[in-house]
Write a protein that holds these residues in place. Sequence first.
Motif, mmCIF file in Angstrom:
data_model
loop_
_atom_site.group_PDB
_atom_site.id
_atom_site.type_symbol
_atom_site.label_atom_id
_atom_site.label_comp_id
_atom_site.label_asym_id
_atom_site.label_seq_id
_atom_site.Cartn_x
_atom_site.Cartn_y
_atom_site.Cartn_z
ATOM 1 N N GLN A 76 0.819 -1.213 0.000
ATOM 2 C CA GLN A 76 0.000 0.000 0.000
ATOM 3 C C GLN A 76 0.852 1.262 0.000
ATOM 4 N N LEU A 90 4.247 -1.203 3.843
ATOM 5 C CA LEU A 90 2.927 -1.356 4.452
ATOM 6 C C LEU A 90 2.161 -2.452 3.714
ATOM 7 N N GLU A 92 -0.792 -4.100 5.213
ATOM 8 C CA GLU A 92 -2.205 -4.156 5.599
ATOM 9 C C GLU A 92 -2.503 -2.953 6.484
ATOM 10 N N SER A 93 -3.686 -2.362 6.330
ATOM 11 C CA SER A 93 -4.009 -1.194 7.153
ATOM 12 C C SER A 93 -5.482 -1.144 7.496
ATOM 13 N N THR A 94 -5.757 -0.495 8.626
ATOM 14 C CA THR A 94 -7.123 -0.250 9.081
ATOM 15 C C THR A 94 -7.220 1.217 9.474
ATOM 16 N N PHE A 101 -3.912 5.463 11.037
ATOM 17 C CA PHE A 101 -4.332 4.113 10.687
ATOM 18 C C PHE A 101 -3.418 3.115 11.387
ATOM 19 N N GLY A 103 -1.313 -0.218 11.015
ATOM 20 C CA GLY A 103 -0.695 -0.893 9.884
ATOM 21 C C GLY A 103 0.175 -2.060 10.302
ATOM 22 N N PHE A 123 -0.064 -4.862 14.674
ATOM 23 C CA PHE A 123 -0.384 -3.521 14.198
ATOM 24 C C PHE A 123 0.412 -2.457 14.960
#
Length: 708
Positions: A76, A90, A92-94, A101, A103, A123
């Motif tokens: 990402q 990066l 994966e992120s929320t 965010f 990550g 995370f």
Amino acid sequence: MKKFFLSISILVSAHYFTQEITLDKIYSGYYRGKGISGIASLKNGENYAVIEKDGIAKYSYKTTIKEGNIVNGNFQSYIFNDDESKILLLKESTPIYRHSFLGKFDVKDLKSGKILSLNNGNFVLEPTFSPDGTKIAFIAENNMFYQDLASGKITQITTDGKKNSILNGLADWVYEEEFGHAKLYDWTKNSDAIVFVKSNESEVPEMYIPIYGKQLYPSEMRFKYPKAGEKNSVVSAHLYRLDANKTMALNLSGFKNYYIPDVHKTAKADEIILITSERIQNSSDILKVNTKTGNITKLFTESDDQWIDTDNVTLEFLDDNSFIWGAERDGNRHLYWYDQNGKLKKQITKGNWEVTDYYGFNPKTKEVFVQTTEKGSINKVVSKINIDSGKSIIISNSEGNNSANFSGNFNYFIETSSSAAKPYTFTLKDNSGKTLKELQNNNDLLAKLKADNFVEKEFFTIPNEVGDQMNAWIIKPKNFDKNKKYPVFMYQYSGPGSQQVSNSWDGGNAIWFESLVQKGYLVVCVDGRGTGYKGTKFKKATYMNLGKYEIEDQIAAAKWLGKQSFVDASRIGIFGWSFGGYMSSLALTKGADVFKAGIAVAPVTNWRYYDSVYTERFMRTPQENPKGYDENSPTEFAKLMKGKFLLIHGTADDNVHFQNSMEFSEALIQNKKQFEFMAYPDKNHGIYGGQTRPQLYEKMTNFILDNL
């Protein structure tokens, strides 16, 4: 409150065959443009990296030929360490709020090929390489850590982090939203210390939002949200030295210390800069921290009769530790050059225009590279300016909206250019402005729009009641007949320092406006007092009376339009989102005799309900300025409502709370006013997801067709 950018959702539709712009086409992605993702210059200044589907690719500036992938895989975003021997990836992120965010990151050693999962694959927030590239600091569960990249060992710096209570190195909701970033720490240049901000939000009032979902009982979203005049986080600055593994509090008692919006390293080892402010935000101290002793000295204080843009800091330290600073002292935003002790050397840029972005300094040529409004307030150009002589040369297109991504040695830049008539083009240029190669255009998108009878905006000005010439644009039907009378649909945002009348491409609302024009409407946008890029006097005219002069200017513009021979003065409507929704609400109350219909999406309806940092910057507190709050709230004028009004809000809006629309609705109800209301369950300030956007825009379109 920041300007809200509308994005286009993706749906599947096959209704592409009519030669007109339709909602089906807009939301199918039929008009989606092309871009280049994740452009970053490499340290050698001769190559740049971009994100592609199969990895992080490396290109040559000189040949524009791809030289392979730096890393393979789907990522990402990425960050190099200073010498580019390592890369942070990066995976994966929320998202949390606007900028923050969670990550999951990998660190790859580009020499050995070794890959390390940061924080054991868990995370983290705001990971940052140490300048020597041997460590990465990060935040997890509101505490600060750093990880040694050779051994993998993780060292915990703080232990008191707690949700809705203590944050270490991380901005709280209001800091993130209004100061523009989530990270509140930095490494020293020699990598032996970290200075961070601790925020104690335990006494900040808590906001709770019901989340409905499909559960039997709604859950709650709870977070600390300081509204105007209420308690903010108590902030403090702290110094952590790695060699001693100890943290000490920094004594800011002799300086402004209510807010600490920024932390910066200097060009010198053992120094960190803190930018601090009092609550009313009309002055800021620029403080230098000695990270060996913890001693603090003030370099200078920036002050203003109204407010300082603490969310728009320009600060760069040069090799000799002198620094460049952006300020609005002479009525426009310009650059100033200070020596390392905070003594002003000179004002670098001057003129009746503004520096709108700063790209960097080339020590070999003594030139700063900036974006400015030298070619008029609706245009942005890229220039290079000699720091000694002040000589300025425009190196981008001279019209439209142009920005730049420079190579590390400033020999090249990738220009991103657009205008109201032409979508984004990405062009490689040298530092004299010579075009080397067009990298990407959107000619196919423009051809589709033109085939569907796209009409270009026309730019002009409209006078307000005090003699200002307000920037405006209009879109007319392709078969426009000056002998006919047309209904007008006005769009605006109007918030402090914002701009909607810009000679730039708008791939969101503007295409929807084209569909309305094809149905026989004139669409008009006007930037009145309070908006940006026309100098501080125009921008700050609304101080202490947010909304008063802005709505007066929208009313004046509507009246002016109503006097034009081709306008039906009895059919003028207005639309806006967020601050623009606030304006629409005022238009249908204070301006009820002028506007026939209005749409307000996610509006502030009482500034007492909005956050402290933003609102108090322009209004002071409700305790200090009750008249300014009351006389500019549409709820106070609900009895004046006329015409047709559509109110729209997401129930899970963490920014402009649903409470605003509930209070305004109750005021309208108690004054026996009829209106339409649409609530979007569990949707935030953006109101999107699934079929939400298409349904929203179809609803607004039908409302316009039925009532205007």
